[in-house]
Design a protein around this motif. Sequence first.
Motif, PDB file in Angstrom:
ATOM      1  N   ILE A 315       8.407 -83.226 -22.611  1.00  0.00           N
ATOM      2  CA  ILE A 315       8.218 -82.927 -24.036  1.00  0.00           C
ATOM      3  C   ILE A 315       8.168 -84.221 -24.841  1.00  0.00           C
ATOM      4  O   ILE A 315       7.304 -84.407 -25.700  1.00  0.00           O
ATOM      5  CB  ILE A 315       9.352 -82.012 -24.551  1.00  0.00           C
ATOM      6  CG1 ILE A 315       9.213 -80.613 -23.946  1.00  0.00           C
ATOM      7  CG2 ILE A 315       9.341 -81.934 -26.082  1.00  0.00           C
ATOM      8  CD1 ILE A 315      10.404 -79.706 -24.208  1.00  0.00           C
ATOM      9  N   ALA A 316       9.127 -85.133 -24.538  1.00  0.00           N
ATOM     10  CA  ALA A 316       9.167 -86.404 -25.258  1.00  0.00           C
ATOM     11  C   ALA A 316       7.897 -87.210 -25.014  1.00  0.00           C
ATOM     12  O   ALA A 316       7.349 -87.828 -25.937  1.00  0.00           O
ATOM     13  CB  ALA A 316      10.392 -87.201 -24.820  1.00  0.00           C
ATOM     14  N   VAL A 319       5.089 -85.430 -27.026  1.00  0.00           N
ATOM     15  CA  VAL A 319       5.261 -85.614 -28.471  1.00  0.00           C
ATOM     16  C   VAL A 319       5.056 -87.085 -28.841  1.00  0.00           C
ATOM     17  O   VAL A 319       4.433 -87.399 -29.870  1.00  0.00           O
ATOM     18  CB  VAL A 319       6.651 -85.124 -28.929  1.00  0.00           C
ATOM     19  CG1 VAL A 319       6.899 -85.478 -30.399  1.00  0.00           C
ATOM     20  CG2 VAL A 319       6.772 -83.621 -28.724  1.00  0.00           C
ATOM     21  N   GLY A 322       1.416 -87.864 -28.582  1.00  0.00           N
ATOM     22  CA  GLY A 322       0.739 -87.110 -29.646  1.00  0.00           C
ATOM     23  C   GLY A 322       0.952 -87.735 -31.011  1.00  0.00           C
ATOM     24  O   GLY A 322       0.016 -87.847 -31.822  1.00  0.00           O
ATOM     25  N   SER A 323       2.208 -88.138 -31.273  1.00  0.00           N
ATOM     26  CA  SER A 323       2.504 -88.758 -32.571  1.00  0.00           C
ATOM     27  C   SER A 323       1.798 -90.107 -32.695  1.00  0.00           C
ATOM     28  O   SER A 323       1.340 -90.479 -33.785  1.00  0.00           O
ATOM     29  CB  SER A 323       4.020 -88.936 -32.738  1.00  0.00           C
ATOM     30  OG  SER A 323       4.534 -89.825 -31.760  1.00  0.00           O
ATOM     31  N   VAL A 344      10.345 -91.805 -30.665  1.00  0.00           N
ATOM     32  CA  VAL A 344      10.441 -90.524 -29.942  1.00  0.00           C
ATOM     33  C   VAL A 344      11.000 -90.743 -28.548  1.00  0.00           C
ATOM     34  O   VAL A 344      11.898 -90.018 -28.089  1.00  0.00           O
ATOM     35  CB  VAL A 344       9.065 -89.831 -29.865  1.00  0.00           C
ATOM     36  CG1 VAL A 344       9.126 -88.637 -28.903  1.00  0.00           C
ATOM     37  CG2 VAL A 344       8.626 -89.369 -31.239  1.00  0.00           C
ATOM     38  N   ASN A 656      18.088 -82.511 -30.009  1.00  0.00           N
ATOM     39  CA  ASN A 656      16.685 -82.921 -29.920  1.00  0.00           C
ATOM     40  C   ASN A 656      15.749 -81.963 -30.653  1.00  0.00           C
ATOM     41  O   ASN A 656      14.614 -82.336 -30.988  1.00  0.00           O
ATOM     42  CB  ASN A 656      16.257 -83.025 -28.449  1.00  0.00           C
ATOM     43  CG  ASN A 656      16.773 -84.294 -27.797  1.00  0.00           C
ATOM     44  OD1 ASN A 656      16.344 -85.391 -28.121  1.00  0.00           O
ATOM     45  ND2 ASN A 656      17.723 -84.126 -26.884  1.00  0.00           N
ATOM     46  N   ILE A 660      13.739 -84.977 -32.318  1.00  0.00           N
ATOM     47  CA  ILE A 660      12.388 -85.356 -31.881  1.00  0.00           C
ATOM     48  C   ILE A 660      11.364 -85.200 -33.005  1.00  0.00           C
ATOM     49  O   ILE A 660      10.552 -86.110 -33.230  1.00  0.00           O
ATOM     50  CB  ILE A 660      11.985 -84.567 -30.616  1.00  0.00           C
ATOM     51  CG1 ILE A 660      12.798 -85.078 -29.407  1.00  0.00           C
ATOM     52  CG2 ILE A 660      10.494 -84.698 -30.334  1.00  0.00           C
ATOM     53  CD1 ILE A 660      12.494 -84.365 -28.102  1.00  0.00           C
ATOM     54  N   PRO A 661      11.353 -84.081 -33.740  1.00  0.00           N
ATOM     55  CA  PRO A 661      10.412 -83.992 -34.874  1.00  0.00           C
ATOM     56  C   PRO A 661      10.639 -85.089 -35.916  1.00  0.00           C
ATOM     57  O   PRO A 661       9.675 -85.619 -36.477  1.00  0.00           O
ATOM     58  CB  PRO A 661      10.693 -82.604 -35.454  1.00  0.00           C
ATOM     59  CG  PRO A 661      11.239 -81.823 -34.309  1.00  0.00           C
ATOM     60  CD  PRO A 661      12.049 -82.806 -33.528  1.00  0.00           C
ATOM     61  N   ALA A 664       9.184 -88.247 -34.640  1.00  0.00           N
ATOM     62  CA  ALA A 664       7.715 -88.233 -34.691  1.00  0.00           C
ATOM     63  C   ALA A 664       7.191 -88.440 -36.106  1.00  0.00           C
ATOM     64  O   ALA A 664       6.009 -88.723 -36.297  1.00  0.00           O
ATOM     65  CB  ALA A 664       7.196 -86.914 -34.121  1.00  0.00           C
ATOM     66  N   ILE A 666       7.902 -86.161 -38.943  1.00  0.00           N
ATOM     67  CA  ILE A 666       7.545 -84.911 -39.610  1.00  0.00           C
ATOM     68  C   ILE A 666       7.884 -84.927 -41.105  1.00  0.00           C
ATOM     69  O   ILE A 666       7.270 -84.232 -41.911  1.00  0.00           O
ATOM     70  CB  ILE A 666       8.223 -83.707 -38.901  1.00  0.00           C
ATOM     71  CG1 ILE A 666       7.569 -82.398 -39.346  1.00  0.00           C
ATOM     72  CG2 ILE A 666       9.729 -83.699 -39.151  1.00  0.00           C
ATOM     73  CD1 ILE A 666       8.022 -81.186 -38.557  1.00  0.00           C
TER      74      ILE A 666
END
Length: 702
Positions: A315-316, A319, A322-323, A344, A656, A660-661, A664, A666
Amino acid sequence: MKKDEMHTAHETHEEMKMTHNMDDHSMEDHNHSMHDHSHGHAMEGMDHSMHMGNFKKKFWLSLILAIPIIFLSPMMGVDLPFQFTFPGSDWVVLVLASILFFYGGQPFLSGAKMELQQKAPAMMTLISMGITVAYVYSLYAFVVNHISPHQHTMDFFWELATLIVIMLLGHWLEMNAISNAGDALDKMAALLPDTVRKLSAAGEEVEIPMNEVKEQDHLIVRSGDKIPADGKILSGSTSVDESMVTGESKMVMKQKGDTVIGGAINGSGTLEIEVTGVGESGYLSKVMQLVQQAQSDKSKLESLSDKVARWLFYIALAVGLGSFVLWLIVTGDLSMAFERMVTVFIIACPHALGLAIPLVIARSTSIAARHGLLIKNRNAMEQTENLRYVLLDKTGTLTEGKFTVSGLELFNNTYDKTEVLKYIGALEAGANHPLALGIMNYLESQQIAPYKAESLQSLSGIGLVGTVNSKQVKIINEKEVSRLSLHVEENRKEKYLQQGNTLSYLIIEDELIALLALGDKIKPQAKAFITELKKQEIIPVMLTGDNRTAATAVAEYLGIDEFYSELLPENKEEKIKEYLSKNEKVMMVGDGINDAPSLARATIGVAIGAGTDVAIDSADVVLADSDPMDIIRFLDLAKQTRRKMVQNLWWGAGYNIFAIPLAAGILAPIGFILNPAVGAVLMSLSTIIVASNAMTLRVKGE
């Protein structure tokens, strides 16, 4: 059986032999093959790094390297008030950062390599990704800034330095927490003395090193000394403090013929003991082996945390990448996009998750050992949730297991009482079960020498048979008497049955000769134990081979509503199956070889009073003491352990969901951006919280 009689009953416990190397505080000098207090799966991703360098040393040296970097390089491209530069300072930063990356980051890089080789990327891989990307990009920025001074590219040397230092600090603190969690083992290792007083063949006392002690040696133990090894008292009497070994806080009186445990503290008397167990055959060694085995096994919740950690990595990674792409598209700023990705990677490091369960287990098994609860199977702790039934073998669990002769009835005039007892003693002399011990103690007190038996055989669930004075002699139980249709007048046995006595019958040449009644005292703690089980909405069920009248008397006194009498060993296992077939969790508590099948069959098997080799092999939990209230303590510890596990899983992974968001970006639209250094602080803080939470685990009364 008495607790202290049991401690030397398991001389060869092959499956518990050590598989790990010994650490600096091992007991080589004491002839123990104790391995280092392995932190088991807790440190799968970093055990190797512990061998490659001391985290404490690495932290302090890395901090020294990091301080100039913190003063000489900007944070996120922003110069802080305390920062300064001078001509060539960027070169100083580059050199120090390079040394710091390869020296301070070495444990993480090595850990990542091992994880990738095992195809199980997790915390070390994430940390390594963060520091490697930060270092490589900073090298790129350094080159660009020197080639094209007018085109400034932001470096991450400041973030690299703080991240490595903070992660090393977190690991150092975690190492201390793990070490503290196993402190009971260290204290046990220090229980035995360095030298002992051996009695030579000439009767002289000679001081020798502990590692030279052998079985059958005669040792002198003076007042206040540590008892050096398991042994049998040949002369002297004293009171012994066994609390550190068994968890029993009261002083235990010992006299000639009693057994003592290595590691206990002698009271006021001087003893001569014959060594019966030393090194790996000693009780203390077996306790440590059981604890270490439990700490190295993996529980179901720990397996869950492993899966979560692995998913967290992917996931990390997704993300983070992606970020990076999204921020690069939106801002066109490579440094900003890179910073989001690094943050992240840093904040998602599942190190706290990797330690969440093992730290609690290490702490829990150490606490259990101090209280005489030896956890062989970690899953036993977790299986106590929604436990519905506790099936209890009567003798040795609810009763003392110390039988005394309370009556003898003769059915013909062929033999008198003394001769009858000689025949009974002939068969029982070679047995070691509680009934036999009670009979032989009685014969000794009456100064009756038993006959000699030949061709002695045990009849499972029935009794004994052998040849005595050229006659076939049997000792059988009530159930076998009924099966053989032998007539016994009710008034001859009823008075004994009403008192809860166990009846044995003597058969000589197929003729019923006598009835022997033996009484077994109910343990003083048994009634409170049953009451406490009911308070916890757990149903106690008593299992016994005794006749129904005797079983009823005990059950009514203790307040047990469900009980089964006249059971053979296989019948007990069948009862376990019956309860399991109802999809209920079942705990079985027993202390003998006959209980082994039931202990193995039950959801949780508990061997009480240290039991026998077979009982220990079959059990998930071994109680060093014979106090049934220890089962309540185990249930309480298991409940608290599970609660700490769940709490730590949330601390280790749950944060997390929000972190995590944030990492990134958010909340960037409202002006909140989390930088990598803060991410590192949050990551380390979560691991420290997990470690601290594990160390707050306690049992009632501690």
